[in-house]
Structures are given as structure tokens and as C-alpha cells.
Scaffold this active site. Structure first.
Site, PDB file in Angstrom:
ATOM      1  CG  PHE A  11      98.835 105.419  19.401  1.00 39.42           C
ATOM      2  CD1 PHE A  11      98.991 104.050  19.578  1.00 39.42           C
ATOM      3  CD2 PHE A  11      99.300 106.280  20.384  1.00 39.42           C
ATOM      4  CE1 PHE A  11      99.588 103.539  20.730  1.00 39.42           C
ATOM      5  CE2 PHE A  11      99.892 105.771  21.539  1.00 39.42           C
ATOM      6  CZ  PHE A  11     100.035 104.413  21.713  1.00 39.42           C
ATOM      7  N   GLY A  36      97.793 116.430  23.233  1.00 39.17           N
ATOM      8  CA  GLY A  36      98.208 115.028  23.217  1.00 39.17           C
ATOM      9  C   GLY A  36      99.487 114.839  22.445  1.00 39.17           C
ATOM     10  CB  SER A  42     100.613 114.036  15.494  1.00 37.04           C
ATOM     11  OG  SER A  42     100.511 114.066  16.902  1.00 37.04           O
ATOM     12  CG  ASP A 130      95.450 112.071  19.125  1.00 38.33           C
ATOM     13  OD1 ASP A 130      94.561 111.249  19.430  1.00 38.33           O
ATOM     14  OD2 ASP A 130      96.566 111.738  18.692  1.00 38.33           O
ATOM     15  CG  HIS A 133      91.135 108.780  23.042  1.00 37.54           C
ATOM     16  ND1 HIS A 133      91.831 109.970  23.026  1.00 37.54           N
ATOM     17  CD2 HIS A 133      91.368 108.216  21.840  1.00 37.54           C
ATOM     18  CE1 HIS A 133      92.455 110.095  21.878  1.00 37.54           C
ATOM     19  NE2 HIS A 133      92.191 109.041  21.122  1.00 37.54           N
ATOM     20  CG  HIS A 158      93.811 110.659  15.763  1.00 42.62           C
ATOM     21  ND1 HIS A 158      94.669 109.840  16.446  1.00 42.62           N
ATOM     22  CD2 HIS A 158      93.758 110.178  14.493  1.00 42.62           C
ATOM     23  CE1 HIS A 158      95.129 108.917  15.621  1.00 42.62           C
ATOM     24  NE2 HIS A 158      94.591 109.093  14.430  1.00 42.62           N
ATOM     25  CG  ASP A 159      92.261 107.908  18.057  1.00 40.68           C
ATOM     26  OD1 ASP A 159      92.733 107.105  17.231  1.00 40.68           O
ATOM     27  OD2 ASP A 159      92.955 108.561  18.843  1.00 40.68           O
TER      28      ASP A 159
HETATM   29 MG    MG Z   1      94.975 109.343  18.620  1.00 41.48          MG
END
Ligand code: MG
Length: 201
Positions: A11, A36, A42, A130, A133, A158-159
Site C-alpha cells: 500500500f 509493518g 517498503s 506503518d 491502524h 504512513h497513512d
Molecule cells: Mg500504510
């Protein structure tokens, strides 16, 4: 490397990946850490940065998937079920690292992030958060890992979606908390934010 990343499930858009790579190259000397791993999309970029710096990336994941990865949920990928029918992204991560030639620069840590953080003692040049969430998971990762970021080191999140219409709140709330704790924003790309812990003096 780029072609392996492009076919690895995940993602992280390429623009954000490049920003993360740049942040890792510009960080002080020291190891990198990611929470993550999932399938390694990543980790390829951070691992490549670690290799370029003669350093190492630790990438942490329990590999049982977040809520949204479970069977019947929106981000479920049936190719990531193990022979016993349970979600397991570890084999795919290992294949990603092998295919990208990064096995010598990336250490895979399998376990719950907060358990690892509680035992961790090595100062980090960069921590990329990451993982889960949910509010509980996102703040546990922040509280667990932010203290290990060295002076001048980077905290990447992230996000981060300032507009609630774009995505969930917890990573954004973690970002606000980090700013309130004294981290300084140095880069933003898509939903990636890169913060820096100020050096004393
Ligand atoms: Mg993410």
C-alpha cells in the site's frame, strides 16, 4: 529493485516510496526500523537505503495480518493464506527480500511490535511506523518506538490523512502527538510524513 517493488503486494505508492528512501539516505548513521513489513514493498526501499549506507533494516511484523487482511475483509488476499488456512505474509516477505537481493541488509523480526519495542535498546536513525491502524495499535507503536529515535533521527509515519474523508484518524493523531512531543516535520509526500527529532542545543 523497483520492478520487484512494483509486483509486491502493498500500500505504498512509488512517490511515497521514493520519499521514504530519500529520508533514510539523509538520516544520521545507524540502523533503520520498520513496523509493518507485510509483503516487503517498503522494506525493499528501506533495505536498499540501508545497503547504500552500509547499515541494516529491522522489519517487524507478526505476519498474521491486520483486521482488514483477514478472510472476508476488504484487503484480504487469498494467496497469503498458509496451508492451514491462516493468514501469513512471512513467506511472501522472504521471497521479496530474496528477489531484491537484500537478505544481507534486512533482518526480519517476527512478533508483535510492542513486545519487541519493550525489549529494544539500540538507537535508531529512522523508524517507519506503518503497522496496525487501530487507535490502540497506532499509539502503541508510537509510544514504543519514538523514544528509540536518536537525536537528529527520523520518524516516518504512513497513512496520515488530515481530511477524515481520505482515511482513518489514528495515524494522523499519532502525527499530531509527535509534533506536540517536539518532532519537526521535514517532508510530506502523499500520506507519508517524515519528522525529525531535534538535536539538543
Ligand atoms: Mg500504510
Amino acid at each position: 529493485m523497483r520492478h520487484v517493488a512494483a509486483r509486491t503486494p502493498g500500500f505504498l505508492p512509488e512517490g511515497e516510496a521514493e520519499a521514504l528512501f530519500g529520508a533514510a539516505l539523509a538520516a544520521p548513521e545507524g540502523p533503520l526500523l520498520e513496523v509493518g513489513s507485510y509483503c516487503g514493498r517498503s522494506a525493499i526501499w528501506l533495505g536498499a537505503a540501508a545497503r547504500a549506507r552500509g547499515s541494516v533494516l529491522f522489519t517487524i511484523d507478526h505476519h498474521r495480518g491486520s483486521e482488514e487482511h483477514q478472510p472476508g475483509e476488504p484487503y484480504h488476499d487469498p494467496s497469503l493464506l498458509d496451508p492451514r488456512g491462516r493468514f501469513d505474509s512471512l513467506p511472501r516477505l522472504r521471497a521479496t527480500l530474496e528477489d531484491s537481493g537484500l537478505e544481507e541488509n534486512v533482518v526480519v523480526v517476527v512478533g508483535r511490535s510492542s513486545l519487541v519495542a519493550a525489549q529494544w535498546a539500540t538507537p535508531l536513525a529512522l523508524a517507519f511506523v506503518d503497522g496496525g491502524h487501530s487507535r490502540e495499535a497506532a499509539f502503541a507503536d508510537y509510544v514504543g518506538w519514538a523514544p528509540h529515535v536518536m537525536a537528529g533521527g527520523r520518524l516516518a509515519i504512513h497513512d496520515v490523512f488530515p481530511d477524515p474523508a481520505d482515511g482513518g484518524r489514528p495515524p494522523y493523531e499519532v502525527y499530531l502527538r509527535a509534533l506536540a512531543d517536539g518532532f519537526e516535520e521535514i517532508a510530506a509526500e502523499g500520506s507519508l510524513r517524515v519528522l525529525r527529532r531535534p538535536s539538543p542545543g
